[in-house]
Design a protein around this motif. Structure first.
Motif, PDB file in Angstrom:
ATOM      1  N   ASP A  52       0.660  -1.215  -0.086  1.00  0.00           N
ATOM      2  CA  ASP A  52      -0.134  -0.078  -0.196  1.00  0.00           C
ATOM      3  C   ASP A  52       0.882   1.244  -0.031  1.00  0.00           C
ATOM      4  OD1 ASP A  52      -2.852   1.551   0.320  1.00  0.00           O
ATOM      5  OD2 ASP A  52      -1.634   1.989   2.235  1.00  0.00           O
ATOM      6  N   ALA A  53       1.967   1.140   0.973  1.00  0.00           N
ATOM      7  CA  ALA A  53       2.830   2.341   0.998  1.00  0.00           C
ATOM      8  C   ALA A  53       3.565   2.437  -0.365  1.00  0.00           C
ATOM      9  CB  ALA A  53       3.899   2.380   2.060  1.00  0.00           C
ATOM     10  N   ARG A  54       4.016   1.483  -0.891  1.00  0.00           N
ATOM     11  CA  ARG A  54       4.799   1.442  -2.283  1.00  0.00           C
ATOM     12  C   ARG A  54       3.805   2.077  -3.431  1.00  0.00           C
ATOM     13  NH1 ARG A  54       6.745  -3.813  -5.762  1.00  0.00           N
ATOM     14  NH2 ARG A  54       7.220  -2.658  -7.692  1.00  0.00           N
ATOM     15  N   ALA A  55       2.629   1.552  -3.482  1.00  0.00           N
ATOM     16  CA  ALA A  55       1.519   1.996  -4.675  1.00  0.00           C
ATOM     17  C   ALA A  55       1.324   3.601  -4.438  1.00  0.00           C
ATOM     18  CB  ALA A  55       0.405   1.312  -4.474  1.00  0.00           C
ATOM     19  N   ARG A  56       1.223   4.051  -3.072  1.00  0.00           N
ATOM     20  CA  ARG A  56       0.774   5.616  -2.865  1.00  0.00           C
ATOM     21  C   ARG A  56       2.190   6.292  -3.187  1.00  0.00           C
ATOM     22  NH1 ARG A  56       0.764   6.446   2.052  1.00  0.00           N
ATOM     23  NH2 ARG A  56       0.865   4.473   3.012  1.00  0.00           N
ATOM     24  N   GLU A  57       3.354   5.645  -2.753  1.00  0.00           N
ATOM     25  CA  GLU A  57       4.599   6.582  -2.992  1.00  0.00           C
ATOM     26  C   GLU A  57       4.815   6.519  -4.624  1.00  0.00           C
ATOM     27  OE1 GLU A  57       7.147   9.314  -2.042  1.00  0.00           O
ATOM     28  OE2 GLU A  57       6.009   8.212  -0.479  1.00  0.00           O
ATOM     29  N   GLN A  58       4.672   5.568  -5.173  1.00  0.00           N
ATOM     30  CA  GLN A  58       5.130   5.435  -6.587  1.00  0.00           C
ATOM     31  C   GLN A  58       4.297   6.009  -7.527  1.00  0.00           C
ATOM     32  OE1 GLN A  58       6.097   1.264  -7.273  1.00  0.00           O
ATOM     33  NE2 GLN A  58       5.831   1.404  -9.626  1.00  0.00           N
ATOM     34  N   LEU A  59       2.907   6.144  -6.965  1.00  0.00           N
ATOM     35  CA  LEU A  59       1.943   6.671  -8.103  1.00  0.00           C
ATOM     36  C   LEU A  59       1.344   8.017  -7.676  1.00  0.00           C
ATOM     37  CD1 LEU A  59       0.053   3.303  -8.848  1.00  0.00           C
ATOM     38  CD2 LEU A  59       1.622   4.508 -10.173  1.00  0.00           C
ATOM     39  N   ALA A  60       1.265   8.340  -6.551  1.00  0.00           N
ATOM     40  CA  ALA A  60       0.571   9.437  -5.742  1.00  0.00           C
ATOM     41  C   ALA A  60       1.422  10.415  -4.846  1.00  0.00           C
ATOM     42  CB  ALA A  60      -0.640   8.975  -5.174  1.00  0.00           C
ATOM     43  N   GLY A  61       2.695  10.211  -4.702  1.00  0.00           N
ATOM     44  CA  GLY A  61       3.592  10.992  -4.364  1.00  0.00           C
ATOM     45  C   GLY A  61       3.454  10.979  -2.648  1.00  0.00           C
ATOM     46  N   GLY A  62       2.734   9.561  -2.351  1.00  0.00           N
ATOM     47  CA  GLY A  62       2.629   9.372  -0.949  1.00  0.00           C
ATOM     48  C   GLY A  62       1.248   9.777  -0.319  1.00  0.00           C
ATOM     49  N   ASP A  63       0.645  10.405  -1.115  1.00  0.00           N
ATOM     50  CA  ASP A  63      -0.723  11.040  -0.653  1.00  0.00           C
ATOM     51  C   ASP A  63      -1.534   9.508  -0.050  1.00  0.00           C
ATOM     52  OD1 ASP A  63      -0.034  13.767  -0.680  1.00  0.00           O
ATOM     53  OD2 ASP A  63      -1.091  13.503  -2.880  1.00  0.00           O
ATOM     54  N   ARG A  64      -2.657  10.044   0.603  1.00  0.00           N
ATOM     55  CA  ARG A  64      -3.232   8.846   1.228  1.00  0.00           C
ATOM     56  C   ARG A  64      -4.867   9.201   0.735  1.00  0.00           C
ATOM     57  NH1 ARG A  64      -2.465   7.526   7.228  1.00  0.00           N
ATOM     58  NH2 ARG A  64      -3.855   5.862   6.659  1.00  0.00           N
ATOM     59  N   HIS A  65      -5.726   8.321   0.551  1.00  0.00           N
ATOM     60  CA  HIS A  65      -7.043   8.478   0.674  1.00  0.00           C
ATOM     61  C   HIS A  65      -7.378   9.556  -0.473  1.00  0.00           C
ATOM     62  CE1 HIS A  65      -6.910   7.127   4.724  1.00  0.00           C
ATOM     63  NE2 HIS A  65      -7.809   6.196   4.247  1.00  0.00           N
ATOM     64  N   VAL A  66      -6.711   9.710  -1.729  1.00  0.00           N
ATOM     65  CA  VAL A  66      -7.092  10.203  -2.950  1.00  0.00           C
ATOM     66  C   VAL A  66      -8.339  10.313  -3.332  1.00  0.00           C
ATOM     67  CG1 VAL A  66      -6.588  11.147  -5.323  1.00  0.00           C
ATOM     68  CG2 VAL A  66      -4.802  10.507  -3.455  1.00  0.00           C
ATOM     69  N   LEU A  67      -8.791   9.094  -3.512  1.00  0.00           N
ATOM     70  CA  LEU A  67     -10.317   8.882  -3.769  1.00  0.00           C
ATOM     71  C   LEU A  67     -11.269   9.182  -2.864  1.00  0.00           C
ATOM     72  CD1 LEU A  67     -12.161   6.849  -5.870  1.00  0.00           C
ATOM     73  CD2 LEU A  67     -11.968   5.329  -4.016  1.00  0.00           C
ATOM     74  N   GLU A  68     -10.836   9.331  -1.752  1.00  0.00           N
ATOM     75  CA  GLU A  68     -12.018   9.969  -0.684  1.00  0.00           C
ATOM     76  C   GLU A  68     -11.830  11.474  -0.892  1.00  0.00           C
ATOM     77  OE1 GLU A  68      -9.852   7.260  -0.192  1.00  0.00           O
ATOM     78  OE2 GLU A  68     -11.029   5.869   1.005  1.00  0.00           O
ATOM     79  N   ALA A  69     -10.777  11.801  -1.082  1.00  0.00           N
ATOM     80  CA  ALA A  69     -10.759  13.411  -1.245  1.00  0.00           C
ATOM     81  C   ALA A  69     -11.429  14.010  -2.305  1.00  0.00           C
ATOM     82  CB  ALA A  69      -9.115  13.884  -1.445  1.00  0.00           C
ATOM     83  N   ARG A  70     -11.473  13.099  -3.431  1.00  0.00           N
ATOM     84  CA  ARG A  70     -12.189  13.535  -4.558  1.00  0.00           C
ATOM     85  C   ARG A  70     -13.534  13.582  -4.279  1.00  0.00           C
ATOM     86  NH1 ARG A  70      -9.309  11.361 -10.159  1.00  0.00           N
ATOM     87  NH2 ARG A  70      -7.452  12.285  -9.974  1.00  0.00           N
ATOM     88  N   MET A  71     -14.057  12.336  -3.519  1.00  0.00           N
ATOM     89  CA  MET A  71     -15.269  11.954  -3.435  1.00  0.00           C
ATOM     90  C   MET A  71     -15.856  13.154  -2.335  1.00  0.00           C
ATOM     91  SD  MET A  71     -17.165   8.858  -1.181  1.00  0.00           S
ATOM     92  CE  MET A  71     -16.094   7.772  -2.044  1.00  0.00           C
ATOM     93  N   LYS A  72     -15.093  13.626  -1.453  1.00  0.00           N
ATOM     94  CA  LYS A  72     -15.434  14.704  -0.558  1.00  0.00           C
ATOM     95  C   LYS A  72     -15.903  16.146  -1.276  1.00  0.00           C
ATOM     96  CE  LYS A  72     -14.134  17.590   3.647  1.00  0.00           C
ATOM     97  NZ  LYS A  72     -13.571  17.912   4.439  1.00  0.00           N
ATOM     98  N   GLN A  73     -14.681  16.412  -2.365  1.00  0.00           N
ATOM     99  CA  GLN A  73     -15.040  17.554  -3.128  1.00  0.00           C
ATOM    100  C   GLN A  73     -16.111  17.423  -3.934  1.00  0.00           C
ATOM    101  OE1 GLN A  73     -13.393  19.576  -1.537  1.00  0.00           O
ATOM    102  NE2 GLN A  73     -12.169  20.382  -3.149  1.00  0.00           N
ATOM    103  N   ARG A  74     -16.638  16.217  -4.460  1.00  0.00           N
ATOM    104  CA  ARG A  74     -17.706  16.079  -5.221  1.00  0.00           C
ATOM    105  C   ARG A  74     -19.053  16.144  -4.439  1.00  0.00           C
ATOM    106  NH1 ARG A  74     -15.464  11.410  -7.387  1.00  0.00           N
ATOM    107  NH2 ARG A  74     -16.930  10.171  -5.942  1.00  0.00           N
ATOM    108  N   GLU A  75     -19.059  15.808  -3.152  1.00  0.00           N
ATOM    109  CA  GLU A  75     -20.296  15.618  -2.492  1.00  0.00           C
ATOM    110  C   GLU A  75     -20.556  16.921  -1.476  1.00  0.00           C
ATOM    111  OE1 GLU A  75     -20.458  11.529  -0.662  1.00  0.00           O
ATOM    112  OE2 GLU A  75     -20.197  10.731  -2.703  1.00  0.00           O
ATOM    113  N   ARG A  76     -19.727  17.632  -1.169  1.00  0.00           N
ATOM    114  CA  ARG A  76     -19.784  18.470  -0.212  1.00  0.00           C
ATOM    115  C   ARG A  76     -20.534  19.636  -0.921  1.00  0.00           C
ATOM    116  NH1 ARG A  76     -16.338  22.834   0.623  1.00  0.00           N
ATOM    117  NH2 ARG A  76     -14.617  22.872  -1.088  1.00  0.00           N
ATOM    118  N   THR A  77     -21.227  20.538   0.024  1.00  0.00           N
ATOM    119  CA  THR A  77     -21.597  21.847  -0.577  1.00  0.00           C
ATOM    120  C   THR A  77     -20.608  22.902  -0.215  1.00  0.00           C
ATOM    121  OG1 THR A  77     -23.945  21.084   0.057  1.00  0.00           O
ATOM    122  CG2 THR A  77     -23.718  23.517  -0.365  1.00  0.00           C
ATOM    123  N   ALA A  78     -19.965  23.483  -1.304  1.00  0.00           N
ATOM    124  CA  ALA A  78     -18.903  24.554  -1.030  1.00  0.00           C
ATOM    125  C   ALA A  78     -19.788  25.621  -0.319  1.00  0.00           C
ATOM    126  CB  ALA A  78     -18.561  24.777  -2.348  1.00  0.00           C
ATOM    127  N   GLY A  79     -18.971  26.201   0.597  1.00  0.00           N
ATOM    128  CA  GLY A  79     -19.614  27.550   1.365  1.00  0.00           C
ATOM    129  C   GLY A  79     -20.436  27.129   2.450  1.00  0.00           C
TER     130      GLY A  79
END
Length: 141
Positions: A102-129
């Motif tokens: 899991d750490a290898r995949a995140r480091e290799q593909l996402a610069g170590g970032d965790r929960h990218v999928l969830e971050a995108r989901m949060k941006q999609r589903e929240r009401t800005a402001g």
């Protein structure tokens, strides 16, 4: 790690793959918790068994007490292992390898970032402001 946890530089398939791997690891973490619960419950059962042996002996059922003590107290729960050995083997040979990939995949593909999928989901589903829908750390409004 980048300043934007949604990682717009990553394609959706990579983000989905990272998300599935993360979900799989979270499932393994849950299984590990159950394994530790099994370890603790089995230890508790052995201590209760020892108490019952003492009570059977006190009640005059000496042969039953002796048989229980000989055959069950301190018995391996699976071939050649107590539960602490099962937990250690799981941690060293499966959980550690899973976490490593899991750490290898995140480091290799996402610069170590965790929960990218969830971050995108949060941006999609929240009401800005909206209060209580704030973007939060490393996400933008």
């Amino acid at each position: 790690m980048t300043n934007d946890r949604t990682r717009p530089d990553l394609d959706d398939t990579t983000v989905a793959a990272l998300g599935k791997l993360s979900e799989a690891l979270e499932t393994v973490d849950q299984a590990r918790g159950f394994l530790y619960a099994f370890h603790q419950l089995t230890g508790k059962a052995d201590r209760l068994l020892q108490e019952s042996v003492d009570l059977f002996d006190e009640a005059g059922a000496a042969q039953l007490a002796a048989d229980l003590e000989r055959d069950l107290v301190g018995r391996n729960v699976i071939a050649e292992r107590w539960t602490f050995q099962i937990v250690e083997d799981f941690d060293e040979n499966y959980w550690a390898a899973f976490r490593g990939y899991d750490a290898r995949a995140r480091e290799q593909l996402a610069g170590g970032d965790r929960h990218v999928l969830e971050a995108r989901m949060k941006q999609r589903e929240r009401t800005a402001g909206h209060p209580a829908h704030e973007a939060g750390p490393a996400l933008t409004d």
